[in-house]
Design a protein around this motif. Structure first.
Motif, PDB file in Angstrom:
ATOM      1  N   GLY A 121     -50.933  -5.509 -10.049  1.00  0.00           N
ATOM      2  CA  GLY A 121     -50.694  -6.378 -11.201  1.00  0.00           C
ATOM      3  C   GLY A 121     -50.138  -5.543 -12.341  1.00  0.00           C
ATOM      4  O   GLY A 121     -49.947  -4.337 -12.204  1.00  0.00           O
ATOM      5  N   ILE A 122     -49.880  -6.209 -13.496  1.00  0.00           N
ATOM      6  CA  ILE A 122     -49.351  -5.422 -14.624  1.00  0.00           C
ATOM      7  C   ILE A 122     -50.438  -4.520 -15.201  1.00  0.00           C
ATOM      8  O   ILE A 122     -50.148  -3.612 -15.967  1.00  0.00           O
ATOM      9  CB  ILE A 122     -48.736  -6.296 -15.737  1.00  0.00           C
ATOM     10  CG1 ILE A 122     -49.767  -7.228 -16.375  1.00  0.00           C
ATOM     11  CG2 ILE A 122     -47.539  -7.073 -15.227  1.00  0.00           C
ATOM     12  CD1 ILE A 122     -49.281  -7.882 -17.661  1.00  0.00           C
ATOM     13  N   LYS A 123     -51.687  -4.758 -14.860  1.00  0.00           N
ATOM     14  CA  LYS A 123     -52.881  -4.029 -15.291  1.00  0.00           C
ATOM     15  C   LYS A 123     -53.483  -4.687 -16.547  1.00  0.00           C
ATOM     16  O   LYS A 123     -52.764  -5.079 -17.470  1.00  0.00           O
ATOM     17  CB  LYS A 123     -52.620  -2.541 -15.565  1.00  0.00           C
ATOM     18  CG  LYS A 123     -52.016  -1.797 -14.384  1.00  0.00           C
ATOM     19  CD  LYS A 123     -52.970  -1.699 -13.203  1.00  0.00           C
ATOM     20  CE  LYS A 123     -52.237  -1.594 -11.871  1.00  0.00           C
ATOM     21  NZ  LYS A 123     -51.253  -0.533 -11.791  1.00  0.00           N
ATOM     22  N   LEU A 124     -54.797  -4.723 -16.541  1.00  0.00           N
ATOM     23  CA  LEU A 124     -55.537  -5.357 -17.627  1.00  0.00           C
ATOM     24  C   LEU A 124     -55.217  -4.741 -18.985  1.00  0.00           C
ATOM     25  O   LEU A 124     -55.060  -5.451 -19.983  1.00  0.00           O
ATOM     26  CB  LEU A 124     -57.046  -5.264 -17.330  1.00  0.00           C
ATOM     27  CG  LEU A 124     -57.998  -5.866 -18.355  1.00  0.00           C
ATOM     28  CD1 LEU A 124     -57.649  -7.306 -18.664  1.00  0.00           C
ATOM     29  CD2 LEU A 124     -59.441  -5.787 -17.862  1.00  0.00           C
ATOM     30  N   THR A 125     -55.099  -3.405 -19.039  1.00  0.00           N
ATOM     31  CA  THR A 125     -54.814  -2.770 -20.335  1.00  0.00           C
ATOM     32  C   THR A 125     -53.421  -3.140 -20.836  1.00  0.00           C
ATOM     33  O   THR A 125     -53.230  -3.333 -22.036  1.00  0.00           O
ATOM     34  CB  THR A 125     -54.924  -1.235 -20.231  1.00  0.00           C
ATOM     35  OG1 THR A 125     -54.326  -0.816 -19.004  1.00  0.00           O
ATOM     36  CG2 THR A 125     -56.371  -0.788 -20.269  1.00  0.00           C
ATOM     37  N   THR A 126     -52.437  -3.252 -19.912  1.00  0.00           N
ATOM     38  CA  THR A 126     -51.091  -3.676 -20.302  1.00  0.00           C
ATOM     39  C   THR A 126     -51.170  -5.040 -20.981  1.00  0.00           C
ATOM     40  O   THR A 126     -50.589  -5.262 -22.053  1.00  0.00           O
ATOM     41  CB  THR A 126     -50.184  -3.781 -19.058  1.00  0.00           C
ATOM     42  OG1 THR A 126     -50.261  -2.556 -18.341  1.00  0.00           O
ATOM     43  CG2 THR A 126     -48.752  -4.060 -19.438  1.00  0.00           C
ATOM     44  N   PHE A 127     -51.899  -5.950 -20.337  1.00  0.00           N
ATOM     45  CA  PHE A 127     -52.070  -7.298 -20.874  1.00  0.00           C
ATOM     46  C   PHE A 127     -52.742  -7.256 -22.245  1.00  0.00           C
ATOM     47  O   PHE A 127     -52.278  -7.880 -23.205  1.00  0.00           O
ATOM     48  CB  PHE A 127     -52.901  -8.118 -19.872  1.00  0.00           C
ATOM     49  CG  PHE A 127     -53.324  -9.470 -20.360  1.00  0.00           C
ATOM     50  CD1 PHE A 127     -52.406 -10.508 -20.444  1.00  0.00           C
ATOM     51  CD2 PHE A 127     -54.635  -9.705 -20.744  1.00  0.00           C
ATOM     52  CE1 PHE A 127     -52.794 -11.758 -20.892  1.00  0.00           C
ATOM     53  CE2 PHE A 127     -55.031 -10.955 -21.198  1.00  0.00           C
ATOM     54  CZ  PHE A 127     -54.111 -11.982 -21.264  1.00  0.00           C
ATOM     55  N   LEU A 128     -53.818  -6.487 -22.355  1.00  0.00           N
ATOM     56  CA  LEU A 128     -54.558  -6.435 -23.620  1.00  0.00           C
ATOM     57  C   LEU A 128     -53.715  -5.830 -24.744  1.00  0.00           C
ATOM     58  O   LEU A 128     -53.760  -6.295 -25.882  1.00  0.00           O
ATOM     59  CB  LEU A 128     -55.857  -5.632 -23.445  1.00  0.00           C
ATOM     60  CG  LEU A 128     -56.931  -6.300 -22.563  1.00  0.00           C
ATOM     61  CD1 LEU A 128     -58.125  -5.363 -22.387  1.00  0.00           C
ATOM     62  CD2 LEU A 128     -57.380  -7.626 -23.157  1.00  0.00           C
ATOM     63  N   VAL A 129     -52.942  -4.797 -24.421  1.00  0.00           N
ATOM     64  CA  VAL A 129     -52.092  -4.163 -25.438  1.00  0.00           C
ATOM     65  C   VAL A 129     -51.068  -5.174 -25.958  1.00  0.00           C
ATOM     66  O   VAL A 129     -50.816  -5.266 -27.170  1.00  0.00           O
ATOM     67  CB  VAL A 129     -51.388  -2.911 -24.864  1.00  0.00           C
ATOM     68  CG1 VAL A 129     -50.241  -2.458 -25.756  1.00  0.00           C
ATOM     69  CG2 VAL A 129     -52.393  -1.773 -24.699  1.00  0.00           C
ATOM     70  N   ILE A 130     -50.490  -5.972 -25.048  1.00  0.00           N
ATOM     71  CA  ILE A 130     -49.495  -6.967 -25.456  1.00  0.00           C
ATOM     72  C   ILE A 130     -50.133  -8.036 -26.337  1.00  0.00           C
ATOM     73  O   ILE A 130     -49.591  -8.405 -27.387  1.00  0.00           O
ATOM     74  CB  ILE A 130     -48.829  -7.593 -24.211  1.00  0.00           C
ATOM     75  CG1 ILE A 130     -47.938  -6.542 -23.552  1.00  0.00           C
ATOM     76  CG2 ILE A 130     -48.034  -8.828 -24.570  1.00  0.00           C
ATOM     77  CD1 ILE A 130     -47.388  -6.960 -22.223  1.00  0.00           C
ATOM     78  N   ILE A 131     -51.298  -8.522 -25.933  1.00  0.00           N
ATOM     79  CA  ILE A 131     -51.993  -9.545 -26.720  1.00  0.00           C
ATOM     80  C   ILE A 131     -52.336  -8.984 -28.102  1.00  0.00           C
ATOM     81  O   ILE A 131     -52.135  -9.637 -29.128  1.00  0.00           O
ATOM     82  CB  ILE A 131     -53.286 -10.001 -25.987  1.00  0.00           C
ATOM     83  CG1 ILE A 131     -52.936 -10.667 -24.656  1.00  0.00           C
ATOM     84  CG2 ILE A 131     -54.121 -10.928 -26.859  1.00  0.00           C
ATOM     85  CD1 ILE A 131     -52.186 -11.974 -24.766  1.00  0.00           C
ATOM     86  N   LEU A 132     -52.838  -7.736 -28.126  1.00  0.00           N
ATOM     87  CA  LEU A 132     -53.203  -7.115 -29.408  1.00  0.00           C
ATOM     88  C   LEU A 132     -51.980  -6.938 -30.294  1.00  0.00           C
ATOM     89  O   LEU A 132     -52.046  -7.160 -31.511  1.00  0.00           O
ATOM     90  CB  LEU A 132     -53.867  -5.756 -29.165  1.00  0.00           C
ATOM     91  CG  LEU A 132     -55.327  -5.799 -28.725  1.00  0.00           C
ATOM     92  CD1 LEU A 132     -55.786  -4.401 -28.318  1.00  0.00           C
ATOM     93  CD2 LEU A 132     -56.223  -6.338 -29.841  1.00  0.00           C
ATOM     94  N   ALA A 133     -50.850  -6.541 -29.691  1.00  0.00           N
ATOM     95  CA  ALA A 133     -49.636  -6.328 -30.477  1.00  0.00           C
ATOM     96  C   ALA A 133     -49.157  -7.641 -31.091  1.00  0.00           C
ATOM     97  O   ALA A 133     -48.767  -7.693 -32.263  1.00  0.00           O
ATOM     98  CB  ALA A 133     -48.545  -5.707 -29.610  1.00  0.00           C
ATOM     99  N   ALA A 134     -49.185  -8.721 -30.287  1.00  0.00           N
ATOM    100  CA  ALA A 134     -48.762 -10.029 -30.792  1.00  0.00           C
ATOM    101  C   ALA A 134     -49.703 -10.498 -31.902  1.00  0.00           C
ATOM    102  O   ALA A 134     -49.268 -10.981 -32.953  1.00  0.00           O
ATOM    103  CB  ALA A 134     -48.723 -11.047 -29.654  1.00  0.00           C
ATOM    104  N   TYR A 135     -51.010 -10.344 -31.678  1.00  0.00           N
ATOM    105  CA  TYR A 135     -52.011 -10.753 -32.669  1.00  0.00           C
ATOM    106  C   TYR A 135     -51.825  -9.976 -33.970  1.00  0.00           C
ATOM    107  O   TYR A 135     -51.855 -10.538 -35.065  1.00  0.00           O
ATOM    108  CB  TYR A 135     -53.408 -10.520 -32.092  1.00  0.00           C
ATOM    109  CG  TYR A 135     -54.522 -10.803 -33.069  1.00  0.00           C
ATOM    110  CD1 TYR A 135     -54.926 -12.105 -33.327  1.00  0.00           C
ATOM    111  CD2 TYR A 135     -55.164  -9.762 -33.739  1.00  0.00           C
ATOM    112  CE1 TYR A 135     -55.926 -12.374 -34.234  1.00  0.00           C
ATOM    113  CE2 TYR A 135     -56.176 -10.022 -34.644  1.00  0.00           C
ATOM    114  CZ  TYR A 135     -56.553 -11.330 -34.892  1.00  0.00           C
ATOM    115  OH  TYR A 135     -57.551 -11.581 -35.799  1.00  0.00           O
ATOM    116  N   THR A 136     -51.607  -8.660 -33.830  1.00  0.00           N
ATOM    117  CA  THR A 136     -51.420  -7.803 -34.990  1.00  0.00           C
ATOM    118  C   THR A 136     -50.220  -8.251 -35.818  1.00  0.00           C
ATOM    119  O   THR A 136     -50.258  -8.299 -37.044  1.00  0.00           O
ATOM    120  CB  THR A 136     -51.193  -6.347 -34.533  1.00  0.00           C
ATOM    121  OG1 THR A 136     -52.291  -5.973 -33.727  1.00  0.00           O
ATOM    122  CG2 THR A 136     -51.086  -5.408 -35.714  1.00  0.00           C
TER     123      THR A 136
END
Ligand SMILES: [K+]
Ligand SMILES: [K+]
Lengths: 442, 442
Positions: free
Chosen positions: B310-325
């Motif tokens: 998969g893209i990896k959980l951390t990849t997903f979390l970093v993207i979500i955090l970047a968008a939220y930020t």
């Protein structure tokens, strides 16, 4: 803007946009519900849905426009479309400026510069030109379309239907006065050329048109204009070829047509998903592969500050460039000899991620509320988010819950999820800087 | 690594990975094709597909493992799984280091530091610990599973099937010796607990396990470990609740089970899409809403340097955090009081975009080559990319072209599209800096 009350004056442009939208949709729904508007009575929810679909220039219909609305009702629809298209185009300019303000002096100057309008006075001139431009495009197109439709429908209805379709096309609304949209004119060069020029011009964004008129030479255009023009050409040509190849042997679509009709129809179906919404072919009869390509095109959408929606072509290109740049081991994405700054990449990322989350969440809820094949549901969600208005037929069968989901998608898609988030945000700014942490990705 | 020939020595770690993969898949296919491996003869392409599915620890099967392979064939499968899982886990460590090298001294130190291994000698110790850890997990699990399966199948096959499922589970391979996967044990606490602990531990990434063992206190863990642990807990709990609610009334899935079985089955199906691939329920009978959630989970996948993809959980979390930020108007994404640098965000963006393009392209081609409902095709593509191995039944019916598409998805998904791109790239680095250009997005 001179009639703004103190209440409206206190709103930020994104908030003004959200409030203006809500007011015009509710007023439009009220007018469409009146007996004078309909030849067959419609429900409250259907009036609301139709008003939302017109004001967001989507074109998804729960009741057939031709058989349910009187000419008065159709006039209301046209006004909603014109307001929705024009209001948003000019407001979009204001919002870009407002975002520029938020971004600080340097970025604001950058934004103003790219419009070639260094002063507020210049902005008002820009808005005036937008008005003149949109009305002249629609007027000219009405006259040309009348050449085909006045002989067919007589002076009165022929002129009205020409005006309606010109307004609907320029504003990328996708509403047609015929139940079968423009399928009767699938091979008609005049209709194909006029309608597609209208929605491509409306969809590319007025700042690009203005830049092109003012600058004349391609290499002097802004990076934004260059990306929009080349991107539109490449995407449309690629999509036309794809539709042609995939549908060539499909007896329910291109298979039954002669070569000239095949070519016109491929071209039309390739350009309409970004975000015009007219069709000259039965969408539900297309191959799943063609529909997959269309969903991608619908998600990408049109240009910034245009009558179209979607994440926007430039957003898509910036993301692709950023990913490509990373793979090549370069520092910053660039195009046409200009680099794209990291705040632009971050904004593009935020728009794409939030849009995708919104569409996936909607698909998730629609799979619970609707009883339809997966492709039909997924296609409907992408069409509503991109305010495209193409449908495999689900719109007519939507449950009440489904109608609300699609309405939310159309409104959020039209305003833009990130703009809407800014409208709703408290605007609290924090510049706490944390120590660096390590994360591995992929 | 002591047997490396000069040819292999000249390869970069990503290239070594790609070559090693190709060699082991072809050798595995040859062995699986031998009469000694099969009880029913299989075709070349099916042998190749099965070897690829095992070496990429996916678990999608074109021929039923239980009825087509002898114990010798199953042994080959288990070795391929063990090599695929272990080889990639340790190679992943090397690749992270190699990328670190490419990133310059500062970043390399950062990577080494996060492993708490400041010297090359420490890295060898880490690899040794990985070996010891994986073998002891599999051995311990075999013994516990034997408590259930030796009484059922006798000493010989009972022990073998326990070992096979332990290896398959720890390496997130999803291969089962039973045609119905683990559906016979849907409500069995022992099987549920052992199998899920194995694949969650294997899937979280060895660096996280190592960090947790060494650091002991949560607040002293690296940012990566914290994000993986909290992210896994939140995602798994949320997914279990979602599956429970959505399938509660579905007579073909949870509806027919008693409350204890309902709870175990919800939990199991919630954790398996990331990227274990066992099932205790008929996947094709699940609601489209549940399958939508599963596809998202399959795309997100497991942890970096793990047996999952998969893209990896951390990849997903970093993207979500970047968008939220971005939405909150802050400068840099942060989590647990640590900021995430922009090169990490760019890498996450590149991984997600390239992965999504790959999956969409595959769906597009599969809609042309396969004759199946859209959801079935889309689900199969996400499952192959995430090397998950869950299927709504398409794998058995794949055309030859479709088998190659799924094989490519499994291999690229396992190696990682960005790692693969680096392996194939010429490594040309350019630091030309262009003047700034203006682009509007959204
Ligand atoms: K539209
Ligand atoms: K798997």
């Amino acid at each position: 803007m001179s009639t703004l009350t103190p209440f409206f004056r206190r709103l930020t442009p994104p908030q003004f946009l959200a409030v203006g939208f809500a007011v015009s949709i509710i007023a439009g729904a009220f007018l469409l519900y009146l007996p004078i508007s309909t030849s067959v009575p419609i429900s409250w929810i259907d009036a609301l849905f139709t008003a939302a679909s017109a004001a967001t220039v989507t074109g998804l219909v729960v009741v057939d426009t031709e058989t349910h609305f009187t000419v008065f009702g159709e006039l209301i629809l046209m006004i909603l479309i014109k307001m929705g298209g024009l209001g948003l185009m000019s407001l979009a300019v204001l919002i870009v400026l407002a975002l520029g303000k938020k971004m600080g002096l340097r970025e604001r100057m950058l934004v103003q510069e790219s419009f070639n309008q260094p002063t507020p006075g210049g902005m008002i001139r820009l808005a005036k030109m937008l008005l003149i431009f949109s009305f002249s495009m629609e007027l000219a197109a009405t006259l040309i379309l009348a050449v085909r439709w006045v002989p067919e429908y007589g002076w009165g209805y022929g002129l009205f239907t020409s005006l309606f379709h010109a307004v609907s096309a320029f504003n990328n609304a996708g509403f047609s006065l015929w139940s079968s949209s423009l399928t009767a004119y699938a091979g008609d060069p005049l209709i194909n050329v006029v309608i597609t020029i209208l929605f491509i011009t409306g969809g590319i964004g007025f700042t690009v048109v203005y830049d092109a008129i003012k600058t004349k030479k391609f290499r002097h255009l802004s990076l934004h204009s260059k990306m929009m023009i080349i991107g539109t050409l490449v995407l449309n040509a690629g999509a036309a070829l794809t539709v042609f190849l995939l549908e060539y042997g499909n007896p329910a679509t291109l298979g039954a047509l002669d070569m000239q009709e095949k070519l016109w129809t491929s071209y039309f179906q390739a350009v309409t998903p970004r975000t015009a919404g007219f069709n000259t072919i039965d969408i539900s009869a297309l191959e799943p592969s063609t529909l997959t390509v269309m969903m991608v095109l619908m998600f990408i959408g049109a240009g910034s500050a245009s009558t179209g929606s979607g994440i926007k072509l430039t957003t898509f290109l910036v993301i692709i460039l950023a990913a490509y740049t990373y793979l090549r081991g370069r520092k910053e994405p660039a195009a046409f000899g200009r680099r794209i700054e990291s705040n632009v990449v971050t904004r593009a990322l935020a728009i794409a991620v939030i849009s995708l989350i919104l569409v996936i969440l909607s698909i998730f809820v629609l799979t619970i509320t609707e009883d339809a094949p997966y492709l039909v549901i997924v296609f409907e969600a992408f069409s509503a988010f991109g305010t495209v208005g193409l449908s495999m037929g689900l719109t007519y069968e939507l449950s009440t819950a489904g109608k609300f989901i699609i309405m939310i998608l159309m409104i959020v898609g039209r305003i833009g999820p990130v703009t809407l988030a800014f409208a709703l945000a408290k605007g609290e700014l924090s510049n706490v800087r944390y120590p660096k942490g390590d994360v591995f990705t992929g």
